[in-house]
Design an enzyme around this catalytic site. Sequence first.
Site, PDB file in Angstrom:
ATOM      1  N   CYS A 196       1.176  -1.157   0.096  1.00  0.00           N
ATOM      2  CA  CYS A 196       0.099   0.033  -0.192  1.00  0.00           C
ATOM      3  C   CYS A 196       1.018   1.061  -0.013  1.00  0.00           C
ATOM      4  CB  CYS A 196      -0.928   0.085   1.212  1.00  0.00           C
ATOM      5  SG  CYS A 196      -2.088   1.572   1.489  1.00  0.00           S
ATOM      6  N   CYS A 445     -13.886  18.657   5.044  1.00  0.00           N
ATOM      7  CA  CYS A 445     -13.530  17.801   4.147  1.00  0.00           C
ATOM      8  C   CYS A 445     -14.911  17.076   3.231  1.00  0.00           C
ATOM      9  CB  CYS A 445     -12.896  16.423   4.983  1.00  0.00           C
ATOM     10  SG  CYS A 445     -14.106  15.781   5.816  1.00  0.00           S
TER      11      CYS A 445
END
Length: 503
Positions: A196, A445
């Site tokens: 990742c 956000c």
Amino acid sequence: MQPSPQSFVLGPVEQPSVERKPRKGDRIVITIDRLDAKGQGVGSVDWPVFGKFPVAVRHAPPGSTLLVEVVRRRSNNVEARRVEWLDKGPKFKEPMCQHYGTCGGCAFQNLQYEHQLVELRRLVTDILNNTQVLGDVEVEPVIGMANPIGYRNKMDFTFGNRRWVNDGEDQSEGQGFALGMHVPFRHDKVLDVKECFIAFPEAQNVVNSAREIAVEMGLEPWNLREHAGLLRYLVLRKGYHSGEVLAYLITSEEAADRIGPFAAALVEAHPEITTLVQGINPLPAGVAIGHEERILHGPGTIHESMGGVKFELSPRSFFQTNTQQAERLVEVVREEVGSDGHKVVYDLYCGTGLLGLAVTPEDGELIGFEREASSVVDARANAARLGMDHATFVEGDVLERLAAGIEGRAKPDVVIVDPPRVGLHPKVLPGIAALAAPKLVYVSCSVKNAARDIVELKARGYRLERVRPLDLFPHTPHVEVVLTLSLDPSHGAPADPESAVSQ
Ligand SMILES: C[S@@+](CC[C@H](N)C(=O)[O-])C[C@H]1O[C@@H](n2cnc3c(N)ncnc32)[C@H](O)[C@@H]1O
């Protein structure tokens, strides 16, 4: 001969009929011209009789041309899947990760980073324009990262007993043990994450070891259908500046005889884990939070510093997930708050106090509001460490506690609001407006939800001054925005804050 862009090609439908709308299975050639809010590439196709409509394709960067197959038609668009690249276009970049396309983590790793920033700015502009929030204010260029990899200081990995099997792999291998991410739209399957590139670099090795050790010890992963099994989540968190790593292991029961040796083996294999906490969650709901906690190694917390403030983080404390960019966020908020005359700061949805503590002058006063008890404890400890005597943190829902929390206190010079994604509760809005702070810095956000709230704040006398987006989550369509508003003195007198909040 390759089909030309925006023409129809033969697919399951021999000759796309001009008499009907596109439907599942139709094949279309499409050139992508933008990204949508989900990070999908969108192009428009001119379908005879029905005219132009947008076609959304996952993992298709702007500038690329593809042969796609319609998978779903909605009222206002068509979703399609890529059959074949015809031209990857000038903005394409080879994705770095073997899981790109299966894992839901990165939407557009195959788009060059500078173009990601351009697309994010356009998305913010479109959303604010569509809600008539922007007026003549220009959205500023998105503040991006110099090196947008390994940026997440916290990652949640899921244990599951049904591993996602890629096309071409032996399907019988799908049972057994997996540790990684949920596959989008397949919540019973877990992708075994071997690499990742957005997690902090140590995370990957820890995850791979945790999987190996658990399999070796015969520990059962959570069965996502039957809600049984022992291991549920492994949350890894790193203090970017301290280097400390916290592993938070969520299990369905204490099982000290099995979890103890597992934790010891993991820490032995990874001395970089400075603390390991077990969280016990026996309930079926899939949340990586323990109802009870046991510290199995180290002090149970890690340290991080940001904006000159040192933080102590427990497993459940909220903290910005991208430390480097959160530092930029603090700088931006500091610039927006300004240095002159802002002595009284209210920080609503303050978490561990990051923004409020960073912008309040030593001789100023800070009142923070936060629902999560452990974050309030951390915020108070952070203020004490900083020697901030004039900081008060009120625990509870802003909706219920704002009026009582401000009783008898000085009026704010500036209010910072940094709510969760959903934005502000409609009943909180009158209370915030009634504080009548000359300046309001709204950190969000979710531009869409912030836009909705700003419409309301504008109706209550605030004027949008500045929009400064930051890329806190490279390779994803999420973008953080700092919106600065000022109170128009010519607007009518605001309602009394205490009565407005308790309405
Ligand atoms: C986006 S975070 C912002 C945290 C902080 N400003 C920071 O940058 O670290 C939102 C915070 O709001 C808190 N929260 C969510 N809903 C709330 C509510 N109704 N009342 C008070 N706090 C809430 C969450 O626990 C979380 O800490």
